[in-house]
Design an enzyme around this catalytic site. Sequence first.
Site, PDB file in Angstrom:
ATOM      1  N   CYS A   1     -17.696   8.569   6.562  1.00  0.00           N
ATOM      2  CA  CYS A   1     -19.112   8.924   6.537  1.00  0.00           C
ATOM      3  C   CYS A   1     -19.328  10.249   5.829  1.00  0.00           C
ATOM      4  O   CYS A   1     -18.393  10.925   5.416  1.00  0.00           O
ATOM      5  CB  CYS A   1     -19.661   9.001   7.959  1.00  0.00           C
ATOM      6  SG  CYS A   1     -18.894  10.322   8.919  1.00  0.00           S
TER       7      CYS A   1
ATOM      8  N   CYS B   1      20.475  13.811 -32.545  1.00  0.00           N
ATOM      9  CA  CYS B   1      21.611  14.500 -31.920  1.00  0.00           C
ATOM     10  C   CYS B   1      21.206  15.121 -30.590  1.00  0.00           C
ATOM     11  O   CYS B   1      20.050  15.026 -30.174  1.00  0.00           O
ATOM     12  CB  CYS B   1      22.173  15.572 -32.846  1.00  0.00           C
ATOM     13  SG  CYS B   1      21.069  16.981 -33.067  1.00  0.00           S
TER      14      CYS B   1
ATOM     15  N   ASP C   1      28.564   1.264   9.051  1.00  0.00           N
ATOM     16  CA  ASP C   1      27.867   0.696  10.199  1.00  0.00           C
ATOM     17  C   ASP C   1      28.658  -0.534  10.631  1.00  0.00           C
ATOM     18  O   ASP C   1      29.224  -1.232   9.782  1.00  0.00           O
ATOM     19  CB  ASP C   1      26.436   0.315   9.806  1.00  0.00           C
ATOM     20  CG  ASP C   1      25.662  -0.237  10.985  1.00  0.00           C
ATOM     21  OD1 ASP C   1      25.657   0.412  12.034  1.00  0.00           O
ATOM     22  OD2 ASP C   1      25.083  -1.320  10.849  1.00  0.00           O
TER      23      ASP C   1
ATOM     24  N   ASP D   1      23.083  -1.517   5.901  1.00  0.00           N
ATOM     25  CA  ASP D   1      22.298  -2.629   5.368  1.00  0.00           C
ATOM     26  C   ASP D   1      21.108  -2.187   4.533  1.00  0.00           C
ATOM     27  O   ASP D   1      20.411  -3.012   3.955  1.00  0.00           O
ATOM     28  CB  ASP D   1      21.829  -3.556   6.498  1.00  0.00           C
ATOM     29  CG  ASP D   1      20.861  -2.881   7.462  1.00  0.00           C
ATOM     30  OD1 ASP D   1      20.390  -1.766   7.165  1.00  0.00           O
ATOM     31  OD2 ASP D   1      20.560  -3.478   8.510  1.00  0.00           O
TER      32      ASP D   1
END
Length: 894
Positions: free
Chosen positions: A85, A155, A579, A777
């Site tokens: 608003c 270069c 893990d 993962d």
Amino acid sequence: MAKDPVCKMEIEPEASEGNASCNGTIYYFCSANCKNKFEADPAGVLAPVQKPPARAQPPLKQEKNNNLKNEGIETITLALAGMSCASCVTKIENALTGLSGVKKATVNFASEKATITFDPKIVNKEAFIKKIEDTGYNVPSTINKVTFKLGGMTCASCVQTIEGALKKAKGVLAASVNLATEQATVEFDAALTNTAALEKVIDGTGYSVVKSREGAKEKDEKDKDLIKLDKAKKLLTYALIPETVIMVMMMIHFMIAPLPYYNIIVAVLGFPIVFILAWPTHRSSLRALRHGRANMDVLISFGSVPPYLMGFAVFIFPAASFMEMATTIVTFHLVGRYLEVKAKGRASQAIKKLLQLGAKSARIIISGKETEIPIEEVKEGDVMVVRPGEKIPTDGLIVEGKSSVDESMATGESMPVKKQQGDDAIGATINQNGLLKVKATKVGKDTFLSQVIKMVEECQGSKVPIQEFADRITAYMVPAVLIIALSTTVAWLIFPAFFLSIITWAEPFLPWINTELGTVTLAIYAGIAVLVICCPCALGLGTPTALMVGSGIGAENGILIRNGEAIQTIKDVHTIVFDKTGTITKGKPEITDIVAIDGYEESELLRLAASVEVGSEHPLGQAIVKGTMEKGIELIAPQNFEAITGKGVKATLEGKEVQIGSTKLLEEAGIEPSVKDTMTRLEDEAKTAMLVIIDNKVAGIIAVADTLKDDSIQAIKELEKMGIQTAMITGDNERTGKAIAAKVGISRVLAEVLPEDKVAEIRRLQAEVGVVAMVGDGINDAPALKQANIGIAIGTGTDIAIESSDITLVRGDLSSVVTAIKLSQATFKKIKQNYFWAWFYNVVAIPLAAVGLLHAMIGVAAMAFSSVNVVWNSLRLRKVNIRNTDSTHTTERR
């Protein structure tokens, strides 16, 4: 429905929470999207939202004649989120204007943007964002990344020029220019600059942005590398014809008998070589000098044009002719350019091969009939028909059929993978022996192949930290050589006796030395030799070409390296943390033991436990659910399900409170010693024992075990042989963790680690041992991967765009980790070799040229060879055996 009083179109309540603003008023917007907004009064009458009255701004300091001083004042526009608003506008404007250094702040409610005029010496964008967020609103990220294809680079000095200009540009956060790929990757703040402004910066350095022909398909465009190769080949061919004539005439003229009109013929034949065929080089030189810098082309131009012009002196008075040397310098330069372009083209084959892998068309089912359409027209949800021997057009889900699929393009594994209904399919892989119907799930830039190409390009466009030092040196190398060349010429003229003593000593075994030439001639020869023998290109190509080849090899083997920094960092890795679930183990646990007590039957124990675990997403819980359902036991819907962090889960079943969890429930449940002994026995067997507690009484124990991946033991053994320590991080108790670690050969266990504590464990390990890599993962382990010095996401399938990882492995086996480390080590070894030979060449060759022991013709040939040698050395990466797990070191195939 009410209508917009302005444009007479229908209006609707604004789609904000509760359709109410922060002051309780309901706001409306026009469905015609004309940005008219209205508020409803208590009677429901709509009135346009009025912009808050402008507040008086503090008067700016005025100079004499009342002229407003705006020097150094900047304006920035920020996008906003969360406004509902007009009162939000006032709130943000008040907050911003309250900051020191802000001259004016205007918030537009319709466009949801804030425009701020400020003094950058006092306040900055970060302060604006923090103030807006502190006020309760958000600023969407405006950080973008863009890659420009560049034209005109020759270069390493060119790299420094463009990179330096981009880094100084307003709004640029990072810039990396790659000589081998001729690309600039720029990370910038879209609130401060845009791509058009960045293009102007590049143009301002004397180089250009090469834009692809709009709407042109890749298959319709000729390979840009082939175009460059053809151009280089033509220039070389056109130069070799007159140069060969000049060389033959020169040998006859000086070694057999003087030829009539020799100097005139050399001048005529040499003109097109020096001024026409070498014009691209001279044009680059002029552009560089016009912008106040020097590159390798400047050295070639100074080494060829002045000698050619000085050769006309022979037509006026007796003097040595330098025209032969000028033409030879240009010709050898063109030889070097041709070989360099050819070698760089081979180095960039990885991207080309990947682009060629994609399918060109697809057969989809429309209204029950097969219709062949271009691959660009395939949409998500389309069902594609794939016959034996055909490529699967795009990533999808198999909805019908069984087959074996060759996924070697994605994983590097030659063995086909069996596929059936419900399995994922990777686009561009080959269906071998069955009819498949595949529902498209990813198309365009979201496909696996597109992501691979993007990641390989990102890696090739990145830089290795070791390159930063070389880049700083090459920025000063050409100007330094110009000074050395001039100093050499002057030194020869001032101290001729000293230099003559050196070349007199070497004359018997260096046939190109001629002490009978005058001092001025020898001084010019030495100065030109210094000019043309310098080779900053070899330094500039050392890292990019190795990254191009290494990242390509990785992509072919299912190893995606996100950035070059990882390649350098991985050589210092002390410990790799794995893990457990889904990384060391298969991630598919199964029920192994059921111990029912207190009168409960095994089936009843399973029924209650599985009914609670239905609400859990944990692999162990899902294993109980799956095992119970396979036995045909019906489950009941749980009520009041709750996950107890680090302990387990609980729910209400048939009026009973059922809890399932780890040994941390022992104290709360008051477990009997006999039960505790049983849990200890199961944990010693590398099984995860979970208590089942009903109404605060122990009802039994369910043990679940996850089998090791087939190659886990061999991969861990290989890593330990390489001198890298291994560790396992798991939420299991220490006894279970140590039992699994003992099976696989891991030397360290970080047990009972909650998911949210993994980052702290990695940080603690870094403080203890130094550089740490983490293998997980990529999704659940994202924070830990980000914290580790090297994050390796494993077994990601088609979801490879994982920002938290530095290296992404498509396959799920641990041998991919070993392969990735060997590839990284081999690539970095090549980078070091490239830099050694580039530095060795320049450090040795320039002093030899300065004292007159290297002829300019030999010098330019050596210069051309040094660049090509760096690229060829990088290409030798393809001979490195990165998948041999029988040896402890990376070796090259003979």
